[in-house]
Design a protein around this motif. Sequence first.
Motif, PDB file in Angstrom:
ATOM      1  N   LYS A   1      -9.732 -14.096   4.785  1.00 47.93           N
ATOM      2  CA  LYS A   1     -10.677 -12.989   4.676  1.00 47.93           C
ATOM      3  C   LYS A   1      -9.980 -11.652   4.888  1.00 47.93           C
ATOM      4  CE  LYS A   1     -14.965 -15.306   6.083  1.00 47.93           C
ATOM      5  NZ  LYS A   1     -16.047 -15.350   7.113  1.00 47.93           N
ATOM      6  N   PHE A   2      -9.088 -11.604   5.874  1.00 49.47           N
ATOM      7  CA  PHE A   2      -8.366 -10.362   6.152  1.00 49.47           C
ATOM      8  C   PHE A   2      -7.521  -9.945   4.954  1.00 49.47           C
ATOM      9  CE2 PHE A   2      -4.172  -8.709   7.386  1.00 49.47           C
ATOM     10  CZ  PHE A   2      -4.557  -7.446   7.833  1.00 49.47           C
ATOM     11  N   LEU A   3      -6.829 -10.916   4.355  1.00 51.15           N
ATOM     12  CA  LEU A   3      -5.947 -10.601   3.240  1.00 51.15           C
ATOM     13  C   LEU A   3      -6.719 -10.178   1.999  1.00 51.15           C
ATOM     14  CD1 LEU A   3      -3.347 -13.491   3.626  1.00 51.15           C
ATOM     15  CD2 LEU A   3      -2.901 -11.064   3.960  1.00 51.15           C
ATOM     16  N   LEU A   4      -7.807 -10.864   1.693  1.00 46.44           N
ATOM     17  CA  LEU A   4      -8.541 -10.619   0.455  1.00 46.44           C
ATOM     18  C   LEU A   4      -9.544  -9.477   0.563  1.00 46.44           C
ATOM     19  CD1 LEU A   4      -9.174 -14.316  -0.651  1.00 46.44           C
ATOM     20  CD2 LEU A   4      -7.461 -12.733  -1.542  1.00 46.44           C
ATOM     21  N   MET A   5     -10.064  -9.243   1.745  1.00 46.42           N
ATOM     22  CA  MET A   5     -11.117  -8.235   1.887  1.00 46.42           C
ATOM     23  C   MET A   5     -10.640  -6.931   2.517  1.00 46.42           C
ATOM     24  SD  MET A   5     -14.348 -10.593   3.089  1.00 46.42           S
ATOM     25  CE  MET A   5     -14.939 -11.940   2.067  1.00 46.42           C
ATOM     26  N   VAL A   6      -9.555  -6.993   3.262  1.00 44.82           N
ATOM     27  CA  VAL A   6      -9.068  -5.795   3.945  1.00 44.82           C
ATOM     28  C   VAL A   6      -7.699  -5.379   3.414  1.00 44.82           C
ATOM     29  CG1 VAL A   6      -8.473  -4.752   6.165  1.00 44.82           C
ATOM     30  CG2 VAL A   6     -10.372  -6.386   6.023  1.00 44.82           C
ATOM     31  N   ASP A   7      -6.721  -6.259   3.560  1.00 42.26           N
ATOM     32  CA  ASP A   7      -5.350  -5.905   3.216  1.00 42.26           C
ATOM     33  C   ASP A   7      -5.166  -5.714   1.712  1.00 42.26           C
ATOM     34  OD1 ASP A   7      -2.937  -5.237   4.300  1.00 42.26           O
ATOM     35  OD2 ASP A   7      -2.068  -7.230   4.115  1.00 42.26           O
ATOM     36  N   LEU A   8      -5.928  -6.421   0.908  1.00 44.65           N
ATOM     37  CA  LEU A   8      -5.806  -6.275  -0.540  1.00 44.65           C
ATOM     38  C   LEU A   8      -6.272  -4.903  -1.005  1.00 44.65           C
ATOM     39  CD1 LEU A   8      -5.169  -7.549  -3.277  1.00 44.65           C
ATOM     40  CD2 LEU A   8      -7.500  -8.471  -3.318  1.00 44.65           C
ATOM     41  N   ARG A   9      -7.273  -4.350  -0.339  1.00 48.18           N
ATOM     42  CA  ARG A   9      -7.844  -3.067  -0.760  1.00 48.18           C
ATOM     43  C   ARG A   9      -7.087  -1.869  -0.199  1.00 48.18           C
ATOM     44  NH1 ARG A   9     -14.344  -4.220   0.067  1.00 48.18           N
ATOM     45  NH2 ARG A   9     -14.512  -5.973  -1.406  1.00 48.18           N
ATOM     46  N   SER A  10      -6.732  -1.936   1.051  1.00 43.13           N
ATOM     47  CA  SER A  10      -6.162  -0.739   1.686  1.00 43.13           C
ATOM     48  C   SER A  10      -4.904  -1.034   2.495  1.00 43.13           C
ATOM     49  CB  SER A  10      -7.211  -0.101   2.606  1.00 43.13           C
ATOM     50  OG  SER A  10      -7.647  -1.026   3.594  1.00 43.13           O
ATOM     51  N   GLY A  11      -4.299  -2.174   2.308  1.00 45.63           N
ATOM     52  CA  GLY A  11      -3.125  -2.525   3.106  1.00 45.63           C
ATOM     53  C   GLY A  11      -1.904  -2.804   2.261  1.00 45.63           C
ATOM     54  N   TRP A  12      -0.914  -3.393   2.898  1.00 44.77           N
ATOM     55  CA  TRP A  12       0.353  -3.686   2.237  1.00 44.77           C
ATOM     56  C   TRP A  12       0.232  -4.763   1.162  1.00 44.77           C
ATOM     57  CZ3 TRP A  12       4.401  -3.704   6.812  1.00 44.77           C
ATOM     58  CH2 TRP A  12       4.732  -2.366   7.100  1.00 44.77           C
ATOM     59  N   PHE A  13      -0.726  -5.656   1.303  1.00 49.52           N
ATOM     60  CA  PHE A  13      -0.887  -6.712   0.303  1.00 49.52           C
ATOM     61  C   PHE A  13      -1.196  -6.115  -1.064  1.00 49.52           C
ATOM     62  CE2 PHE A  13      -3.554 -10.606  -1.093  1.00 49.52           C
ATOM     63  CZ  PHE A  13      -2.490 -11.058  -1.854  1.00 49.52           C
ATOM     64  N   GLY A  14      -2.149  -5.187  -1.098  1.00 48.12           N
ATOM     65  CA  GLY A  14      -2.468  -4.525  -2.358  1.00 48.12           C
ATOM     66  C   GLY A  14      -1.298  -3.741  -2.910  1.00 48.12           C
ATOM     67  N   THR A  15      -0.560  -3.073  -2.023  1.00 47.52           N
ATOM     68  CA  THR A  15       0.622  -2.321  -2.459  1.00 47.52           C
ATOM     69  C   THR A  15       1.674  -3.244  -3.059  1.00 47.52           C
ATOM     70  OG1 THR A  15       0.251  -0.664  -0.727  1.00 47.52           O
ATOM     71  CG2 THR A  15       2.448  -0.765  -1.697  1.00 47.52           C
ATOM     72  N   SER A  16       1.897  -4.387  -2.420  1.00 46.94           N
ATOM     73  CA  SER A  16       2.907  -5.332  -2.918  1.00 46.94           C
ATOM     74  C   SER A  16       2.523  -5.890  -4.282  1.00 46.94           C
ATOM     75  CB  SER A  16       3.091  -6.474  -1.914  1.00 46.94           C
ATOM     76  OG  SER A  16       1.926  -7.281  -1.836  1.00 46.94           O
ATOM     77  N   LEU A  17       1.231  -6.118  -4.515  1.00 46.49           N
ATOM     78  CA  LEU A  17       0.794  -6.614  -5.822  1.00 46.49           C
ATOM     79  C   LEU A  17       1.003  -5.563  -6.913  1.00 46.49           C
ATOM     80  CD1 LEU A  17      -2.489  -8.568  -4.989  1.00 46.49           C
ATOM     81  CD2 LEU A  17      -0.203  -9.475  -5.390  1.00 46.49           C
ATOM     82  N   LYS A  18       0.751  -4.308  -6.595  1.00 52.60           N
ATOM     83  CA  LYS A  18       0.995  -3.240  -7.563  1.00 52.60           C
ATOM     84  C   LYS A  18       2.482  -3.145  -7.905  1.00 52.60           C
ATOM     85  CE  LYS A  18      -2.913  -0.413  -5.963  1.00 52.60           C
ATOM     86  NZ  LYS A  18      -3.305   0.864  -5.305  1.00 52.60           N
ATOM     87  N   ASN A  19       3.316  -3.248  -6.880  1.00 48.82           N
ATOM     88  CA  ASN A  19       4.761  -3.159  -7.113  1.00 48.82           C
ATOM     89  C   ASN A  19       5.260  -4.310  -7.979  1.00 48.82           C
ATOM     90  OD1 ASN A  19       4.856  -0.877  -5.497  1.00 48.82           O
ATOM     91  ND2 ASN A  19       5.435  -2.003  -3.654  1.00 48.82           N
ATOM     92  N   ILE A  20       4.788  -5.521  -7.712  1.00 47.88           N
ATOM     93  CA  ILE A  20       5.274  -6.671  -8.470  1.00 47.88           C
ATOM     94  C   ILE A  20       4.734  -6.629  -9.896  1.00 47.88           C
ATOM     95  CG2 ILE A  20       3.496  -8.435  -8.095  1.00 47.88           C
ATOM     96  CD1 ILE A  20       7.295  -8.870  -7.671  1.00 47.88           C
ATOM     97  N   ALA A  21       3.537  -6.038 -10.091  1.00 45.21           N
ATOM     98  CA  ALA A  21       2.997  -5.901 -11.443  1.00 45.21           C
ATOM     99  C   ALA A  21       3.867  -4.955 -12.265  1.00 45.21           C
ATOM    100  CB  ALA A  21       1.559  -5.398 -11.383  1.00 45.21           C
ATOM    101  N   ILE A  22       4.343  -3.877 -11.639  1.00 44.38           N
ATOM    102  CA  ILE A  22       5.242  -2.951 -12.331  1.00 44.38           C
ATOM    103  C   ILE A  22       6.582  -3.620 -12.617  1.00 44.38           C
ATOM    104  CG2 ILE A  22       6.505  -0.775 -12.110  1.00 44.38           C
ATOM    105  CD1 ILE A  22       4.183   0.267 -10.403  1.00 44.38           C
ATOM    106  N   TYR A  23       7.063  -4.383 -11.651  1.00 44.95           N
ATOM    107  CA  TYR A  23       8.356  -5.056 -11.830  1.00 44.95           C
ATOM    108  C   TYR A  23       8.309  -6.073 -12.962  1.00 44.95           C
ATOM    109  CZ  TYR A  23      12.467  -7.870 -10.706  1.00 44.95           C
ATOM    110  OH  TYR A  23      13.649  -8.547 -10.783  1.00 44.95           O
ATOM    111  N   ILE A  24       7.179  -6.753 -13.126  1.00 46.09           N
ATOM    112  CA  ILE A  24       7.048  -7.782 -14.145  1.00 46.09           C
ATOM    113  C   ILE A  24       7.160  -7.200 -15.551  1.00 46.09           C
ATOM    114  CG2 ILE A  24       5.337  -9.332 -15.197  1.00 46.09           C
ATOM    115  CD1 ILE A  24       6.772 -10.577 -12.888  1.00 46.09           C
ATOM    116  N   LEU A  25       6.901  -5.896 -15.686  1.00 53.01           N
ATOM    117  CA  LEU A  25       6.991  -5.266 -17.001  1.00 53.01           C
ATOM    118  C   LEU A  25       8.391  -5.364 -17.590  1.00 53.01           C
ATOM    119  CD1 LEU A  25       4.867  -2.036 -16.457  1.00 53.01           C
ATOM    120  CD2 LEU A  25       4.185  -4.123 -17.641  1.00 53.01           C
ATOM    121  N   CYS A  26       9.399  -5.569 -16.730  1.00 48.16           N
ATOM    122  CA  CYS A  26      10.764  -5.678 -17.235  1.00 48.16           C
ATOM    123  C   CYS A  26      10.972  -6.970 -18.025  1.00 48.16           C
ATOM    124  CB  CYS A  26      11.774  -5.589 -16.098  1.00 48.16           C
ATOM    125  SG  CYS A  26      11.822  -7.026 -15.011  1.00 48.16           S
ATOM    126  N   VAL A  27      10.125  -7.975 -17.803  1.00 45.51           N
ATOM    127  CA  VAL A  27      10.304  -9.263 -18.486  1.00 45.51           C
ATOM    128  C   VAL A  27      10.052  -9.142 -19.985  1.00 45.51           C
ATOM    129  CG1 VAL A  27       9.561 -11.668 -18.594  1.00 45.51           C
ATOM    130  CG2 VAL A  27       9.745 -10.526 -16.381  1.00 45.51           C
TER     131      VAL A  27
END
Length: 317
Positions: A74-100
Amino acid sequence: MNELTAARNDEAARRKKLLNIRKEITATAIVTPTVIGFCAFTLFPMLFSLVVSFTELHSYNVKYAEWTGISNYKFLLMVDLRSGWFGTSLKNIAIYILCVPFNLILAIFLANHLAKKVPGSKFMRVIMFMPQVVSGVAITMVFKWMFQEDFGMINTALNAIGLPKMKWTTDANTFSFGVFLLSVWMNGTNVIVLESGFLNVDKSIQEAARVDGASDMTVFWKITWPALTPTVFYLWTIWFVAGLQEQTVMQIISNNGTGPEDRALTPVYYIWKMAFQASASRGFGVACALSWLVAVGIMLLTRLNFFVSKFWVSEDF
């Protein structure tokens, strides 16, 4: 005579049975160490991490684990995904995947020319295959030196032609682009694999199409590309999955592990940070929960990738 034949048949059946038993014993002996290793170092840690993901644990001693149910998820999906490092890490990896996809497009272009035996093709193969035999850490360290703001080779070249120096590893606006350049070069082995795909295309079909008046572009899209799609799909799949698990390049090329404005933070690196650097606030329970979220996410995306492949991967060649 019939008794002698029956005895011989029985003896042959007995020997065949003994031979099969020996084969089974030999096969079991060969497989057993691998099975034991898988159970001890893969299956058990996976199941153990699943149990820990439902607890709050801030120590290596599991006796201090407190059962919390799905609160970590719940913490990861409802809190950290929206305003924490988890959401930031997903954005970064989405940008990185563009290199493929960019790398695959570039690799197809280069492999097409190498397959034509252009001058210097052997030297180019060596350069492109080099990342496969050199440590990723060593390559990243070299690029980090090249990206140095004051005396790096790239900035020196830019300054020599009158352009301003760039903060490749310290500016959030240019950090992702620098990592993008590094990742494209590290995946140069795609060119070697795709060149083999080009060479395996049936040349008689290509020549027949040209004799019938088809242009080179038509031959490529109607004959070469369909024959190449299984190879492209294979490369896309392995690099897509590897990209989702990236942490080495991001962590090493940044100065503080997370980069400017946390641009180097990836889900896998975030797992490590929660478990070992922020164990007092997050702990092993949240880290294990994120591990399973990442694993399930990769499996779902891979399954989607295989489903979509039915619409563009050709199996007729």
